[in-house]
Scaffold this motif. Structure first.
Motif, PDB file in Angstrom:
ATOM      1  N   CYS A  20      -5.535 -12.157   1.574  1.00 26.32           N
ATOM      2  CA  CYS A  20      -4.871 -10.866   1.400  1.00 26.32           C
ATOM      3  C   CYS A  20      -5.864  -9.713   1.352  1.00 26.32           C
ATOM      4  CB  CYS A  20      -4.037 -10.873   0.119  1.00 26.32           C
ATOM      5  SG  CYS A  20      -2.691 -12.077   0.158  1.00 26.32           S
ATOM      6  N   GLY A  21      -7.154 -10.019   1.376  1.00 29.13           N
ATOM      7  CA  GLY A  21      -8.181  -8.986   1.323  1.00 29.13           C
ATOM      8  C   GLY A  21      -8.591  -8.515   2.699  1.00 29.13           C
ATOM      9  N   ASP A  22      -9.716  -7.872   2.761  1.00 25.66           N
ATOM     10  CA  ASP A  22     -10.203  -7.274   4.010  1.00 25.66           C
ATOM     11  C   ASP A  22     -10.586  -8.292   5.076  1.00 25.66           C
ATOM     12  OD1 ASP A  22      -9.865  -4.777   2.883  1.00 25.66           O
ATOM     13  OD2 ASP A  22     -11.933  -4.669   2.162  1.00 25.66           O
ATOM     14  N   VAL A  91      -0.204 -10.856  -3.167  1.00 27.09           N
ATOM     15  CA  VAL A  91       0.776 -11.247  -2.151  1.00 27.09           C
ATOM     16  C   VAL A  91       1.856 -10.182  -1.991  1.00 27.09           C
ATOM     17  CG1 VAL A  91       2.540 -12.960  -1.578  1.00 27.09           C
ATOM     18  CG2 VAL A  91       0.306 -13.703  -2.419  1.00 27.09           C
ATOM     19  N   GLU A  92       2.326  -9.633  -3.090  1.00 27.40           N
ATOM     20  CA  GLU A  92       3.350  -8.589  -3.004  1.00 27.40           C
ATOM     21  C   GLU A  92       2.855  -7.392  -2.196  1.00 27.40           C
ATOM     22  OE1 GLU A  92       4.301  -8.005  -7.153  1.00 27.40           O
ATOM     23  OE2 GLU A  92       6.227  -9.007  -6.874  1.00 27.40           O
ATOM     24  N   GLU A  93       1.592  -7.027  -2.367  1.00 27.30           N
ATOM     25  CA  GLU A  93       1.040  -5.885  -1.631  1.00 27.30           C
ATOM     26  C   GLU A  93       0.818  -6.234  -0.159  1.00 27.30           C
ATOM     27  OE1 GLU A  93      -0.098  -2.238  -0.534  1.00 27.30           O
ATOM     28  OE2 GLU A  93       0.775  -2.784  -2.466  1.00 27.30           O
ATOM     29  N   ALA A  94       0.191  -7.376   0.103  1.00 26.24           N
ATOM     30  CA  ALA A  94      -0.111  -7.765   1.480  1.00 26.24           C
ATOM     31  C   ALA A  94       1.152  -7.974   2.308  1.00 26.24           C
ATOM     32  CB  ALA A  94      -0.966  -9.038   1.488  1.00 26.24           C
TER      33      ALA A  94
END
Length: 106
Positions: A20-22, A91-94
């Motif tokens: 979910c990161g860069d 996860v909610e953000e991605a």
């Protein structure tokens, strides 16, 4: 190859931080069923949560008779049990577009 890579992360939380990161790549379901304006462009979206009923509905629409087979069943634990506050937020953000479109709830 993927098993080795996943083992290197050491934990589900480390994997999610990467995914979910860069460095990871997020592919949303919304991108598969929506146009560039975010409008759903398909006439039916089935859900894992109701897969048997949805599969039957598709068969009726197509006027076919088929059975959905079930392979590689997982334990009955809720997916929620695998997440803590931090991983849930990742996860909610991605996957915000999926969470909103499909009204998923943790």
């Amino acid at each position: 190859r993927w098993h080795r890579k996943l083992t290197e992360w050491g934990s589900f939380e480390n994997y999610l931080e990467w995914h979910c990161g860069d460095e990871g790549q997020v592919y949303t379901q919304a991108a598969c069923v929506c146009d560039d304006q975010g409008q759903v462009i398909v006439d039916f979206v089935g859900r894992q949560e109701t897969i048997n009923d949805d599969f039957e509905a598709i068969c009726r629409r197509l006027n076919i008779s088929a059975k959905l087979q079930h392979f590689n069943a997982s334990r009955s634990d809720s997916y929620r049990s695998y997440y803590n506050h931090s991983t849930r937020a990742l996860v909610e953000e991605a996957y915000r577009s999926d969470v909103e479109l499909f009204e998923y709830k943790f």
